[in-house]
Design an enzyme around this catalytic site. Structure first.
Site, PDB file in Angstrom:
ATOM      1  N   LYS A  36       0.838  -1.205   0.000  1.00  0.00           N
ATOM      2  CA  LYS A  36       0.000   0.000   0.000  1.00  0.00           C
ATOM      3  C   LYS A  36       0.878   1.263   0.000  1.00  0.00           C
ATOM      4  CE  LYS A  36      -4.113  -0.235   2.201  1.00  0.00           C
ATOM      5  NZ  LYS A  36      -5.148  -0.188   3.248  1.00  0.00           N
ATOM      6  N   THR A  87     -11.094  -1.398  13.319  1.00  0.00           N
ATOM      7  CA  THR A  87     -11.628  -1.940  14.574  1.00  0.00           C
ATOM      8  C   THR A  87     -12.745  -2.914  14.208  1.00  0.00           C
ATOM      9  OG1 THR A  87     -12.995   0.073  14.675  1.00  0.00           O
ATOM     10  CG2 THR A  87     -11.054  -0.002  16.089  1.00  0.00           C
ATOM     11  N   GLU A 155     -14.559  10.102  13.531  1.00  0.00           N
ATOM     12  CA  GLU A 155     -14.680  10.553  12.148  1.00  0.00           C
ATOM     13  C   GLU A 155     -16.061  10.190  11.604  1.00  0.00           C
ATOM     14  OE1 GLU A 155     -12.811  12.538  10.321  1.00  0.00           O
ATOM     15  OE2 GLU A 155     -14.532  12.343   8.992  1.00  0.00           O
ATOM     16  N   CYS A 267     -19.170   0.312   8.446  1.00  0.00           N
ATOM     17  CA  CYS A 267     -19.438   0.990   9.721  1.00  0.00           C
ATOM     18  C   CYS A 267     -20.723   0.539  10.407  1.00  0.00           C
ATOM     19  CB  CYS A 267     -19.465   2.491   9.507  1.00  0.00           C
ATOM     20  SG  CYS A 267     -17.836   3.130   9.097  1.00  0.00           S
TER      21      CYS A 267
HETATM   22  P1  NAD Z   1      -9.190   0.153   6.675  1.00  0.00           P
HETATM   23  O1  NAD Z   1      -9.180  -1.304   6.938  1.00  0.00           O
HETATM   24  O2  NAD Z   1      -9.519   0.672   5.325  1.00  0.00           O
HETATM   25  O3  NAD Z   1      -7.766   0.769   7.079  1.00  0.00           O
HETATM   26  C1  NAD Z   1      -7.022   0.412   8.197  1.00  0.00           C
HETATM   27  C2  NAD Z   1      -5.554   0.463   7.812  1.00  0.00           C
HETATM   28  O4  NAD Z   1      -4.750   0.303   8.986  1.00  0.00           O
HETATM   29  C3  NAD Z   1      -5.127  -0.627   6.839  1.00  0.00           C
HETATM   30  O5  NAD Z   1      -4.506  -0.036   5.712  1.00  0.00           O
HETATM   31  C4  NAD Z   1      -4.131  -1.448   7.647  1.00  0.00           C
HETATM   32  O6  NAD Z   1      -3.100  -2.014   6.855  1.00  0.00           O
HETATM   33  C5  NAD Z   1      -3.606  -0.433   8.633  1.00  0.00           C
HETATM   34  N1  NAD Z   1      -2.990  -1.002   9.834  1.00  0.00           N
HETATM   35  C6  NAD Z   1      -3.462  -1.991  10.637  1.00  0.00           C
HETATM   36  N2  NAD Z   1      -2.594  -2.209  11.638  1.00  0.00           N
HETATM   37  C7  NAD Z   1      -1.573  -1.351  11.489  1.00  0.00           C
HETATM   38  C8  NAD Z   1      -0.384  -1.093  12.216  1.00  0.00           C
HETATM   39  N3  NAD Z   1      -0.074  -1.797  13.313  1.00  0.00           N
HETATM   40  N4  NAD Z   1       0.438  -0.132  11.763  1.00  0.00           N
HETATM   41  C9  NAD Z   1       0.148   0.580  10.659  1.00  0.00           C
HETATM   42  N5  NAD Z   1      -0.970   0.381   9.939  1.00  0.00           N
HETATM   43  C10 NAD Z   1      -1.825  -0.580  10.336  1.00  0.00           C
HETATM   44  O7  NAD Z   1     -10.200   0.752   7.753  1.00  0.00           O
HETATM   45  P2  NAD Z   1     -11.057   2.127   7.641  1.00  0.00           P
HETATM   46  O8  NAD Z   1     -12.304   1.903   6.880  1.00  0.00           O
HETATM   47  O9  NAD Z   1     -10.130   3.232   7.263  1.00  0.00           O
HETATM   48  O10 NAD Z   1     -11.477   2.296   9.172  1.00  0.00           O
HETATM   49  C11 NAD Z   1     -10.553   2.694  10.172  1.00  0.00           C
HETATM   50  C12 NAD Z   1     -11.357   3.105  11.392  1.00  0.00           C
HETATM   51  O11 NAD Z   1     -12.145   4.260  11.086  1.00  0.00           O
HETATM   52  C13 NAD Z   1     -12.342   2.063  11.886  1.00  0.00           C
HETATM   53  O12 NAD Z   1     -12.406   2.108  13.286  1.00  0.00           O
HETATM   54  C14 NAD Z   1     -13.652   2.519  11.303  1.00  0.00           C
HETATM   55  O13 NAD Z   1     -14.754   2.097  12.047  1.00  0.00           O
HETATM   56  C15 NAD Z   1     -13.508   4.012  11.366  1.00  0.00           C
HETATM   57  N6  NAD Z   1     -14.343   4.735  10.419  1.00  0.00           N
HETATM   58  C16 NAD Z   1     -14.468   4.283   9.137  1.00  0.00           C
HETATM   59  C17 NAD Z   1     -15.242   5.005   8.226  1.00  0.00           C
HETATM   60  C18 NAD Z   1     -15.397   4.518   6.804  1.00  0.00           C
HETATM   61  O14 NAD Z   1     -16.259   5.063   6.107  1.00  0.00           O
HETATM   62  N7  NAD Z   1     -14.611   3.566   6.340  1.00  0.00           N
HETATM   63  C19 NAD Z   1     -15.883   6.185   8.629  1.00  0.00           C
HETATM   64  C20 NAD Z   1     -15.719   6.633   9.932  1.00  0.00           C
HETATM   65  C21 NAD Z   1     -14.941   5.896  10.818  1.00  0.00           C
END
Ligand code: NAD
Length: 443
Positions: A36, A87, A155, A267
């Site tokens: 990535k 999460t 967020e 979500c």
């Molecule tokens: P995602 O799975 O797209 O991204 C998470 C990223 O974290 C991945 O790229 C993963 O490789 C990285 N990661 C995991 N462990 C790591 C580590 N130890 N070091 C570095 N990088 C690491 O998830 P997302 O959709 O971006 O969601 C992230 C959070 O935001 C969640 O809690 C979600 O509920 C919240 N959220 C998501 C949205 C949405 O629309 N997707 C909206 C609001 C809030």
């Protein structure tokens, strides 16, 4: 201008990092997925999100946005560290905090002075205090007497309009316990702070609760209109008119009153589950949220029944080919996490149907998310290819390009003119006038 590290460069981390850079901050986005980060360094955006490529390119070339796998360097080079890792739900429905914990401990391992550590991930009430505990534990283990603050800054962006949502939010919620942390967050969001955006400052637990209460409420609203739609089908009412009239009531509002195949995405399903779990853990069952979760599962299953009934009742799906348009959980994203299309395609396949599916952006995702039914599944080249020779057409995700189907052409391609419009995109009289049997939701 703040120097910021964003740990986790997924939908939320990447959008937040790029937009915070656009606000004038210096941002390093970190991920432990080397592929990535390599891609991002070359300007390749790993997700489909309208407008994100421009924001990333603009800020990367201005030198405000960079990408790295080196969490330690990012922490040492920043004042504020955002945690934006996933999460996902654990087996018991609670939010799995292992990635948050790993990052919190790694951040503490790298800290060389005061930092503000911000929970951007959606995390259950009480997590900010846990993060503080994990960091304190690591610092104590290192024998490092370093000060820090933990902030909860949930967020609310929506996939598909994430850049706009981040740069024009309805509100920014900041849960913090010290003036120093609050002031650091004001610097981070200075571009918004100077404008009209409402800032809601609370303590940690309240900020965490705001996120879950907001998402759960929206899930309840969707589910409410879905149940009303189901009743409309029984009593001969039209939910489209019901929803439009309800939405004109300012106390109700028109948004999230669109009946369909049930909510999905990264979500609502997991956040409703996590909130329900928190309620049970504290002896305060959230009965409306619990019921919503069940009703949403029934809604997805109901769509498979609807298609089977429309094609002649029990057993009628066996040997039929169904064209499925739209696989992402909503338009303008390639995200298929918990998409209703998965449950629907799996349900159709379980009853013996073959599926010809197409989505403008989610085909790569679909290849592995629908792997369990690959014996029953063919991927099409476009929407018209999907319908060729199919016994029925099912619209699952309302991409714009599915809103203007050429029904003359559709009729020529399908074996039989049967259309299940699970998003109520079309008006029954128009589709029937084109010679189709039409099945919407709640009309
Ligand atoms: P995602 O799975 O797209 O991204 C998470 C990223 O974290 C991945 O790229 C993963 O490789 C990285 N990661 C995991 N462990 C790591 C580590 N130890 N070091 C570095 N990088 C690491 O998830 P997302 O959709 O971006 O969601 C992230 C959070 O935001 C969640 O809690 C979600 O509920 C919240 N959220 C998501 C949205 C949405 O629309 N997707 C909206 C609001 C809030």
């Amino acid at each position: 201008m703040s120097r910021i590290a964003v740990i986790g460069s997924g939908y939320v981390g990447l959008v937040s990092g790029a937009c915070l850079a656009d606000f004038g901050n210096h941002v390093m986005c970190v991920d432990n997925n080397e592929g990535k980060i390599e891609a991002l360094k070359k300007g390749i955006i790993p997700i489909f999100e309208p407008g994100l490529d421009d924001v990333v390119a603009r800020n990367a070339s201005a030198g405000r946005l960079s990408f790295s796998t080196d969490l330690g360097a990012a922490v040492r080079g920043s004042e504020v560290v955002f945690i934006a890792v996933g999460t996902p739900p654990a087996d018991d429905g609670s939010a799995d905090l292992r990635y948050v914990e790993a990052v919190a401990r790694a951040v503490a391992g790298a800290m060389d002075g005061y930092r503000v550590i911000v929970d951007k991930s959606t995390v259950p009430v009480g997590t900010a205090r846990k993060v503080r505990g994990w960091i304190a534990e690591e610092l104590a283990r290192r024998g490092a007497g370093i000060g820090f603050d933990v902030v909860s800054n949930p967020e609310f962006l929506r996939e598909g309009s994430a850049v706009l949502d981040f740069t024009h939010p309805d509100r920014v919620v900041i849960g913090a316990e010290s003036e120093r942390a609050r002031s650091a967050m004001k610097d981070v969001y200075r571009a918004l702070y100077l404008g009209e955006t409402p800032f809601i400052e609370t303590e940690l637990e309240t900020a965490e609760m705001i996120k879950y209460a907001s998402n759960a409420f929206l899930a309840v609203k969707i589910t409410f209109i879905n149940e009303v739609a189901n009743l409309c089908e029984r009593v001969g009412a039209n939910v489209q008119d019901v929803a439009r009239a309800m939405g004109k009531d300012g106390r109700i509002g028109a948004k999230f009153l669109h009946p369909g195949p049930g909510y999905g995405g990264s979500c609502f399903p997991k956040d409703t589950q996590a909130m329900a779990r928190t309620g049970r853990d504290h002896g305060e069952a959230l009965s409306i949220v619990e019921t919503t979760i069940e009703a949403n599962e029934r809604q997805k299953a109901r769509m498979v029944d609807k298609i089977e009934n429309g094609l002649g009742g029990k057993g009628s799906l066996k040997g039929k080919t169904i064209a499925v348009l739209g696989l992402a959980f909503k338009p303008n994203t390639d995200d298929m996490r918990d998409a209703p299309a998965i449950a629907i395609c799996e349900g159709l396949a379980a009853r013996g149907a073959g599926i010809r599916a197409w989505d403008p952006e989610a085909m790569k995702e679909a290849a592995w998310r629908l792997a369990d039914i690959k014996a029953n599944l063919e991927f099409a080249k476009d929407e018209y290819d999907a319908m060729t020779g199919a016994d029925a057409l099912v619209l699952v995700t309302e991409w714009n390009q599915f809103r203007t189907l050429d029904f003359g052409r559709v009729k020529g391609l399908l074996k039989a003119p049967v259309f299940f419009d699970l998003r109520n995109v079309y008006k029954r009289p128009d589709v029937e006038a084109a010679g189709f049997r039409y099945f919407g939701v709640g009309q």
